[in-house]
Design an enzyme around this catalytic site. Structure first.
Site, short mmCIF file in Angstrom:
data_model
loop_
_atom_site.label_atom_id
_atom_site.label_comp_id
_atom_site.label_asym_id
_atom_site.label_seq_id
_atom_site.Cartn_x
_atom_site.Cartn_y
_atom_site.Cartn_z
N SER A 81 70.20 -77.49 23.91
CA SER A 81 69.76 -77.82 25.27
C SER A 81 69.26 -76.63 26.06
O SER A 81 68.75 -76.80 27.17
CB SER A 81 70.91 -78.49 26.04
OG SER A 81 71.01 -79.85 25.69
N LYS A 84 65.84 -76.84 27.47
CA LYS A 84 65.50 -77.39 28.79
C LYS A 84 65.07 -76.29 29.77
O LYS A 84 64.44 -76.59 30.79
CB LYS A 84 66.67 -78.19 29.34
CG LYS A 84 67.02 -79.43 28.51
CD LYS A 84 68.13 -80.24 29.14
CE LYS A 84 68.42 -81.49 28.33
NZ LYS A 84 69.36 -81.25 27.21
N SER A 146 72.26 -81.47 32.31
CA SER A 146 71.66 -81.32 30.98
C SER A 146 71.18 -82.66 30.45
O SER A 146 71.33 -82.98 29.26
CB SER A 146 72.66 -80.68 30.01
OG SER A 146 72.01 -80.20 28.86
N LYS A 248 72.03 -71.83 31.37
CA LYS A 248 72.01 -73.10 30.65
C LYS A 248 72.89 -73.07 29.41
O LYS A 248 72.92 -72.08 28.67
CB LYS A 248 70.57 -73.44 30.23
CG LYS A 248 70.41 -74.86 29.70
CD LYS A 248 70.50 -75.87 30.83
CE LYS A 248 70.62 -77.30 30.32
NZ LYS A 248 71.95 -77.59 29.72
#
Length: 406
Positions: A81, A84, A146, A248
């Protein structure tokens, strides 16, 4: 009231003057406090970084882009993720270019909901299927929660399809300077030819902070409520250290537990990337240990400012006789604490400079070394143009150059 007799007044004045003089002498003789002794750690090399339980990791100085420490920094890994962040960068860039707007209504399509919604095993934002939300809220849902579904919905809105958006991701990745990354989706779930490296991801985080600070700030939001469902940001460091403001997390079975984190203390910012960790707690512990080590043992200094003359050189056959040289961008270095006085700058400039020279033209290089190793190198540029002189001055300079030649 009594008055002093005239004969006594001079005596009193002299006594007062003597007292003031003596006081001044006493003050002058008071020893200054001894300077604090230098820290012994300044004379010692920085200790090695902490042991990190991860397949690949890197610690980068934000200002310079220098890697302070790392292991397997250029090994291909699945970014999970953390992908992202690349999605956020593309959305922010397209918004800055006027292609989309923060107030756009983004549809949570059935495709986005089926691939990344609550019924899947991954993280989701909670926006209802076949309904819209503003691009700003959808982007926050992707950054804070997320949300895989939000990432897909944003990709479809910005580029029309996931495939077209992936092409945009790779184009922006090339512009940023990611040399070992390739993206095929906007959310980071495992897919063939979807990869990056710890170094590239640190560079991506650096670009996000530098280019789009408002969008980067979404990553510091600790929780978000969508459709009656409140979810917490998975970055545990937001609760452990006030200096951490992003960025993140990532996780799936093939990638392991991953975290790109960033913190700012004073004027210094660092970025840590930990990939393939064994647990959510381990990735947070290792990331904070890296950040603490970097802040404790490294510092950042600007050696030369942009546009400031650092050398003046003789130039022949020009209307001006001197050329001012400097840098187009600041020269900033990150180095172990206590080593600043040991930096050695050197310049490599051609022995003979001849007009015309355009402003901004590269004229030699400047290097900064520490312990015999070059740690930074930048081109020296002309800070102003020097036009060619008239015929007689050029002729005279031609003679002088011949006369002074070896």
């Amino acid at each position: 009231m009594k008055f002093l007799s005239p004969s006594f007044r001079p005596t009193l004045v002299l006594a007062a003057a003597f007292a003031v003089s003596a006081l001044g002498f006493a003050v002058a003789q008071t020893p200054a406090p001894a300077p604090a002794p230098a820290a012994l750690s300044d004379a010692m090399p920085a200790p090695p970084p902490p042991a990190i339980n991860a397949s690949a990791w890197v610690l980068m100085d934000y200002e310079t882009g220098q890697v302070l420490a790392g292991e397997n920094a250029d090994q291909r890994v699945e970014p999970a993720s953390i992908t992202k962040v690349m999605t956020s960068y593309v959305v922010a860039a397209e918004m800055a270019a006027g292609k989309v707007s923060a107030t756009d209504q983004v549809m949570m399509t059935e495709n986005a909901w089926r691939k990344g919604g609550a019924r899947t095993d991954g993280s989701y934002s909670g926006f209802p299927v076949n309904q819209t939300a503003s691009l700003l809220e959808m982007e926050k849902g992707m950054a804070v929660q997320s949300g895989n579904d939000a990432a897909i919905a944003l990709a479809e809105h910005v580029a029309g399809s996931e495939d077209a958006f992936a092409a945009l991701m790779n184009a922006y990745a090339q512009r940023i300077g990611l040399k070992n990354s390739h993206f095929v989706n906007s959310h980071g779930l495992s897919e063939e030819n979807h990869y990056s490296t710890a170094r590239d991801l640190a560079l991506l985080g650096r670009a996000m902070i530098r280019d789009y600070p408002e969008e980067y700030a979404h990553n510091s939001i600790k929780e978000m409520t969508v459709n009656g469902i409140t979810q917490r940001n998975r970055n545990l460091l937001l609760w452990r250290d006030d200096s951490v403001d992003g960025i993140k997390t990532g996780h799936h079975s093939a990638a392991g537990y991953c975290l790109m984190s960033s913190a700012k203390r004073g004027d210094q910012r660092l970025i840590a990337v930990v990939m393939g960790s064994s647990s959510e707690a381990q990735r947070a512990t290792d990331s904070l240990a890296l950040l603490n080590w970097g802040f404790r043992f490294f510092e950042t200094h600007t050696i030369y400012e942009a546009g400031t003359a650092i050398s003046s050189q003789r130039i022949w056959k020009g209307r001006a006789d001197e050329l001012q040289l400097g840098l187009a961008e600041p020269l900033t270095v990150s180095l172990p604490r206590g080593k600043y006085q040991q930096l050695k700058p050197t310049m490599d400039i051609p022995a003979t400079l001849v007009a015309p020279v355009e402003q901004g033209a590269a004229v030699g290089t400047v290097k900064v070394s520490l312990d015999g190793e070059v740690i930074a190198e930048r081109p020296l540029v002309a800070l102003q143009p020097v036009e060619q002189a008239g015929f007689f001055k050029r002729l005279w300079h031609e003679f002088l150059m011949w006369w002074n030649a070896d």
